[in-house]
Design an enzyme around this catalytic site. Sequence first.
Site, PDB file in Angstrom:
ATOM      1  N   LEU A 168      52.071  46.033  52.320  1.00 31.10           N
ATOM      2  CA  LEU A 168      50.862  45.739  51.955  1.00 31.10           C
ATOM      3  C   LEU A 168      51.151  44.020  51.211  1.00 31.10           C
ATOM      4  O   LEU A 168      52.102  43.614  50.424  1.00 31.10           O
ATOM      5  CB  LEU A 168      50.419  45.947  50.633  1.00 31.10           C
ATOM      6  CG  LEU A 168      49.010  44.988  50.925  1.00 31.10           C
ATOM      7  CD1 LEU A 168      47.692  45.338  51.263  1.00 31.10           C
ATOM      8  CD2 LEU A 168      48.095  45.437  49.168  1.00 31.10           C
ATOM      9  N   HIS A 178      35.199  39.186  33.815  1.00 25.34           N
ATOM     10  CA  HIS A 178      36.757  38.627  34.587  1.00 25.34           C
ATOM     11  C   HIS A 178      38.126  39.931  34.184  1.00 25.34           C
ATOM     12  O   HIS A 178      38.616  40.000  34.909  1.00 25.34           O
ATOM     13  CB  HIS A 178      36.998  37.466  33.836  1.00 25.34           C
ATOM     14  CG  HIS A 178      36.011  36.311  34.603  1.00 25.34           C
ATOM     15  ND1 HIS A 178      36.185  35.682  35.916  1.00 25.34           N
ATOM     16  CD2 HIS A 178      36.363  35.448  34.021  1.00 25.34           C
ATOM     17  CE1 HIS A 178      35.271  34.784  35.810  1.00 25.34           C
ATOM     18  NE2 HIS A 178      34.868  34.126  34.653  1.00 25.34           N
ATOM     19  N   ASP A 190      32.670  38.997  43.102  1.00 28.47           N
ATOM     20  CA  ASP A 190      31.191  38.709  42.622  1.00 28.47           C
ATOM     21  C   ASP A 190      31.329  38.975  41.698  1.00 28.47           C
ATOM     22  O   ASP A 190      30.931  39.901  42.385  1.00 28.47           O
ATOM     23  CB  ASP A 190      30.831  37.483  43.723  1.00 28.47           C
ATOM     24  CG  ASP A 190      29.625  36.523  42.742  1.00 28.47           C
ATOM     25  OD1 ASP A 190      30.258  35.951  42.269  1.00 28.47           O
ATOM     26  OD2 ASP A 190      28.924  35.931  44.186  1.00 28.47           O
TER      27      ASP A 190
HETATM   28  C1  FPP Z   1      33.132  35.334  40.618  1.00 25.67           C
HETATM   29  O1  FPP Z   1      31.917  35.534  39.160  1.00 25.67           O
HETATM   30  C2  FPP Z   1      34.987  36.242  40.066  1.00 25.67           C
HETATM   31  C3  FPP Z   1      35.450  34.770  40.113  1.00 25.67           C
HETATM   32  C4  FPP Z   1      35.235  33.405  40.399  1.00 25.67           C
HETATM   33  C5  FPP Z   1      36.292  35.421  39.158  1.00 25.67           C
HETATM   34  C6  FPP Z   1      37.604  36.365  40.230  1.00 25.67           C
HETATM   35  C7  FPP Z   1      38.737  36.313  39.357  1.00 25.67           C
HETATM   36  C8  FPP Z   1      39.281  37.793  38.889  1.00 25.67           C
HETATM   37  C9  FPP Z   1      38.386  38.674  39.369  1.00 25.67           C
HETATM   38  C10 FPP Z   1      40.444  38.075  37.841  1.00 25.67           C
HETATM   39  C11 FPP Z   1      41.539  37.155  38.032  1.00 25.67           C
HETATM   40  C12 FPP Z   1      41.701  37.758  39.054  1.00 25.67           C
HETATM   41  C13 FPP Z   1      43.148  38.357  39.560  1.00 25.67           C
HETATM   42  C14 FPP Z   1      43.761  37.944  40.837  1.00 25.67           C
HETATM   43  C15 FPP Z   1      44.399  38.668  38.200  1.00 25.67           C
HETATM   44  P1  FPP Z   1      31.848  35.022  38.883  1.00 25.67           P
HETATM   45  O2  FPP Z   1      32.143  34.667  37.506  1.00 25.67           O
HETATM   46  O3  FPP Z   1      31.289  33.544  39.330  1.00 25.67           O
HETATM   47  O4  FPP Z   1      30.460  35.935  38.829  1.00 25.67           O
HETATM   48  P2  FPP Z   1      28.922  35.813  38.418  1.00 25.67           P
HETATM   49  O5  FPP Z   1      27.707  34.938  39.810  1.00 25.67           O
HETATM   50  O6  FPP Z   1      27.974  36.976  37.812  1.00 25.67           O
HETATM   51  O7  FPP Z   1      28.351  34.527  36.632  1.00 25.67           O
END
Ligand code: FPP
Length: 246
Positions: free
Chosen positions: A127, A33, A16
């Site tokens: 893994l 992201h 997050d």
């Molecule tokens: C939460 O941050 C994150 C996500 C909803 C997506 C996670 C995705 C990635 C790390 C990239 C793609 C994944 C892979 C496995 C290649 P948020 O956007 O909710 O952050 P915020 O709470 O600060 O708005």
Amino acid sequence: MLDQSQLPRHIAIIMDGNGRWARQQGKPRIMGHQAGVRSVQEVVKCARELEIKALTLYAFSTENWRRPGSEVENLMGLLQTYLESQLDKMLQNQVQLRTCGRIERLPPKVRRILEKTMAKTAANDGLILNLALSYGSRDELLRATRHLAREVAQGCLQPEEISEELFSAQLDSAGLPDPDLMIRTGGEARLSNFLLWQLSYSELYFTRVLWPDFGREDFLAAIADYQQRQRRFGRTGEQVNDREQA
Ligand code: FPP
């Protein structure tokens, strides 16, 4: 210094803070992201080096479909690029890809590359990288319950035969040990519909570090913290100490 004999077998992570990281830098959310993918690569590499058995990453929740279409599209694009660019590395490093969640809801292009990567890495015995995609724990629990209810209705199963093991075997995580450690980055202290059954006895580790800033040192610090804890599974501290000394 980590104790090699006390490493978690399975680590689950709620990644997050990508959006906030981007905002802090005055960049669009998608850049957060993108930077998050670098953290994914670093943590996967570190988990592999430590010989952790399984790593589950919450990459896209059932609730994430409510985000603006452009952000969803961007996330799907990042996932696709990640899988395409990492296949050789997964094969070299014996990483086996798995998923949990409703991958049939993902765009066909993403589904195809996921299925191809899973098939090509199926025999790898290093893994297990388990990506939670279009995943929600309540959805998973309902699917498992419906499946068992159908078997009972058909007369193939007695209600008394439903044990924890049988129930676990119906979940998307069948065959994986329950996570020993769950890490959530980004400062919130909640589970957000993630592995509610599987995390029953896990150690929970919350950090304010935003996911794109989370790297090797942070991962090792979370594992070191885990190693300081005493896991009692309902027993008293004295019982656990006696068992450890026996
Ligand atoms: C939460 O941050 C994150 C996500 C909803 C997506 C996670 C995705 C990635 C790390 C990239 C793609 C994944 C892979 C496995 C290649 P948020 O956007 O909710 O952050 P915020 O709470 O600060 O708005």
